[in-house]
Enzyme design. Sequence first.
Site, short mmCIF file in Angstrom:
data_model
loop_
_atom_site.label_atom_id
_atom_site.label_comp_id
_atom_site.label_asym_id
_atom_site.label_seq_id
_atom_site.Cartn_x
_atom_site.Cartn_y
_atom_site.Cartn_z
N ASP A 98 0.63 -1.02 -0.11
CA ASP A 98 -0.43 -0.04 0.53
C ASP A 98 0.97 1.43 0.13
O ASP A 98 0.61 2.25 -0.50
CB ASP A 98 -1.01 0.15 0.89
CG ASP A 98 -1.92 -1.42 1.71
OD1 ASP A 98 -3.23 -0.93 0.96
OD2 ASP A 98 -1.54 -2.32 1.66
N ASP A 134 -11.95 5.72 -2.27
CA ASP A 134 -13.03 3.85 -2.54
C ASP A 134 -14.13 4.52 -3.78
O ASP A 134 -15.29 2.72 -3.41
CB ASP A 134 -13.89 3.82 -1.08
CG ASP A 134 -12.56 2.86 0.04
OD1 ASP A 134 -11.56 2.56 -0.47
OD2 ASP A 134 -13.15 3.28 1.84
N ILE A 146 -3.88 0.61 -2.31
CA ILE A 146 -4.04 -0.95 -3.07
C ILE A 146 -6.05 -0.72 -1.94
O ILE A 146 -5.89 0.06 -0.91
CB ILE A 146 -3.53 -1.75 -2.65
CG1 ILE A 146 -2.65 -1.98 -2.64
CG2 ILE A 146 -4.69 -3.44 -1.97
CD1 ILE A 146 -1.05 -3.19 -1.90
N ASP A 147 -7.34 -0.95 -2.87
CA ASP A 147 -8.27 -0.42 -2.34
C ASP A 147 -8.91 -2.28 -2.27
O ASP A 147 -8.45 -3.03 -3.11
CB ASP A 147 -9.05 -0.44 -3.35
CG ASP A 147 -10.85 0.07 -2.70
OD1 ASP A 147 -10.95 -0.18 -1.47
OD2 ASP A 147 -11.40 -0.82 -3.66
N THR A 160 -7.60 -3.98 0.98
CA THR A 160 -6.38 -4.33 1.52
C THR A 160 -6.77 -5.49 2.17
O THR A 160 -5.59 -6.76 1.87
CB THR A 160 -6.02 -3.44 2.41
OG1 THR A 160 -5.34 -2.19 1.85
CG2 THR A 160 -3.74 -3.68 2.74
N ASP A 176 -6.39 5.58 -4.37
CA ASP A 176 -6.54 4.44 -2.64
C ASP A 176 -5.15 3.45 -3.57
O ASP A 176 -5.95 2.96 -5.09
CB ASP A 176 -7.42 3.65 -3.05
CG ASP A 176 -7.84 2.53 -1.97
OD1 ASP A 176 -7.17 2.38 -0.90
OD2 ASP A 176 -9.13 2.57 -1.52
N GLU A 195 -4.88 7.95 0.86
CA GLU A 195 -5.72 6.89 1.92
C GLU A 195 -4.12 6.73 2.66
O GLU A 195 -4.40 7.18 3.98
CB GLU A 195 -5.69 5.25 1.29
CG GLU A 195 -6.66 4.59 2.68
CD GLU A 195 -6.57 3.23 2.11
OE1 GLU A 195 -6.51 2.80 1.04
OE2 GLU A 195 -6.76 3.06 3.84
N1 LIG Z 1 -17.48 -0.14 8.41
C1 LIG Z 1 -17.00 0.23 7.47
N2 LIG Z 1 -17.76 0.17 6.55
C2 LIG Z 1 -17.72 0.86 5.01
N3 LIG Z 1 -16.28 0.79 4.10
C3 LIG Z 1 -15.37 0.01 5.37
C4 LIG Z 1 -15.60 -0.25 6.52
N4 LIG Z 1 -14.23 0.51 7.12
C5 LIG Z 1 -13.47 0.24 5.79
N5 LIG Z 1 -13.94 -0.10 5.02
C6 LIG Z 1 -14.06 -0.15 3.58
O1 LIG Z 1 -13.89 -0.46 3.29
C7 LIG Z 1 -12.87 -0.89 1.85
C8 LIG Z 1 -12.82 -1.73 1.26
O2 LIG Z 1 -14.32 -2.42 0.47
P1 LIG Z 1 -14.74 -3.88 0.13
O3 LIG Z 1 -15.51 -3.65 1.48
O4 LIG Z 1 -15.68 -3.04 -0.92
O5 LIG Z 1 -14.07 -4.74 -0.32
C9 LIG Z 1 -11.82 -0.30 2.16
O6 LIG Z 1 -10.68 0.21 1.60
P2 LIG Z 1 -8.89 -0.79 1.73
O7 LIG Z 1 -8.63 -1.66 2.15
O8 LIG Z 1 -8.73 0.64 0.81
O9 LIG Z 1 -8.40 0.00 2.87
C10 LIG Z 1 -11.64 0.51 3.82
O10 LIG Z 1 -11.46 1.70 2.94
MG LIG Z 2 -10.13 1.69 0.27
MG LIG Z 3 -6.23 0.79 0.54
MG LIG Z 4 -7.53 0.63 4.24
#
Ligand SMILES: Nc1ncnc2c1ncn2[C@@H]1O[C@H](COP(=O)(O)O)[C@@H](OP(=O)(O)O)[C@H]1O
Ligand SMILES: [Mg+2]
Ligand SMILES: [Mg+2]
Ligand SMILES: [Mg+2]
Length: 376
Positions: free
Chosen positions: A48, A300, A147-148, A150, A145, A71
């Site tokens: 990341d 995101d 890595i979206d 992670t 982002d 991020e």
């Molecule tokens: N309580 C929450 N409700 C909604 N989204 C959240 C969350 N906690 C983290 N996330 C976000 O959900 C993203 C991942 O999306 P998904 O659930 O669709 O895979 C994460 O991105 P990162 O992995 O970049 O941190 C993070 O920003």
């Molecule tokens: Mg993300």
């Molecule tokens: Mg990310």
């Molecule tokens: Mg993250």
Amino acid sequence: MAAPFLLEQQVAIAAVRRACSLTTTVFNKLVVGETLVKGDKSPVTVADFAAQAVINTVLSHAFPDDPIVGEEDAADLRTATPESDALRARVVELADDVLAQLPREHAGERAEWGLGRRWGSDALLGAIDRGCHVGGRAGRMWTLDPIDGTKGFLRGGQYAVCLALLVDARVELGIIGCPNLPADTDTDATTDDKGALFVAVRGHGAHQLPLEPSTQQQQQQQHRLLHMPRLALHDLSFLESVEKAHAALDTNARVAARLGVRAAPVRMDSQAKYAALARGGGGVYLRLPVAHGYQEKIWDHAPGSLLVEEAGGVISDYRGRPLDFGLGRTLGENFGVVAARKEVHAEVIAAVGAVLAEEAVEKEGEESVVRAMMNP
Ligand SMILES: Nc1ncnc2c1ncn2[C@@H]1O[C@H](COP(=O)(O)O)[C@@H](OP(=O)(O)O)[C@H]1O
Ligand SMILES: [Mg+2]
Ligand SMILES: [Mg+2]
Ligand SMILES: [Mg+2]
């Protein structure tokens, strides 16, 4: 590809492609100790940080005046501990290995974008921290982002490298690199042909390109213009998060039942969901909030939202309000996300409203039973 923001497209595509090659390398060699847990309990890896360093270095050279809302920040890499020293050294090595590769002229890359040389620790930590911009309504800015998903990345599932250009809070350009998404279809997980790049330009369509930079001719052959197909409500399937902590998956199931949806939901991490939706998978992306007060982050959703709009879809929060990217680093009072083709979007919003009202009545009923038991 379309003319507006042509230079921005070329730069962003080069940056995202290099970051994707980095994340793929890291995944194959990630070792214990290369992942941290952030203040909000979410994971962050060397990949990341290094991907943000690569993309911000390229953006900062090509567009030195553009702010970046990213991020990650470099605070955890700057502390003077042996763990932090090791992490920093790894991030710098990974980012420099990718930046030092010579510009690939057939893919339109240029040395002035910071490519073809190593930058070292100070410059790369500075590049990561270029992402600390607060966001806002006026002017040009990028949101990143690195890595979206992670958690998906760590599991070997879907993740996405996501970059968008905002002008006066409107997404004009969105780039999503999906190293683990099948190139041809999102349903055949057994194919070896993994990796796809998605590019959306406002008013000029949603496109899929090869993730690896190929010759002009191959690019043209493999270029696909994306359209969401018209699907009847009962032929939809929901695209949803893998993580129960990120979205109310039980509520999704009730919404699906109310709409007469027969197919099982497709669970996928990251903005790969938007890419799958834009190229015809599923029909609806539903993200209903679970954590009280959690504010969605602009990085995101920014590129994914444009990809879906340009492929013929509509995106809003769960109450039907447009997503507002001008409030800062978060989407503020936009809660949840509903993305679907134009013809069915309003019906999905109505079904979400009805199911949430039912759940509120049930909860109120349960609470009044508890109150009655405690105060007989
Ligand atoms: N309580 C929450 N409700 C909604 N989204 C959240 C969350 N906690 C983290 N996330 C976000 O959900 C993203 C991942 O999306 P998904 O659930 O669709 O895979 C994460 O991105 P990162 O992995 O970049 O941190 C993070 O920003
Ligand atoms: Mg993300
Ligand atoms: Mg990310
Ligand atoms: Mg993250």
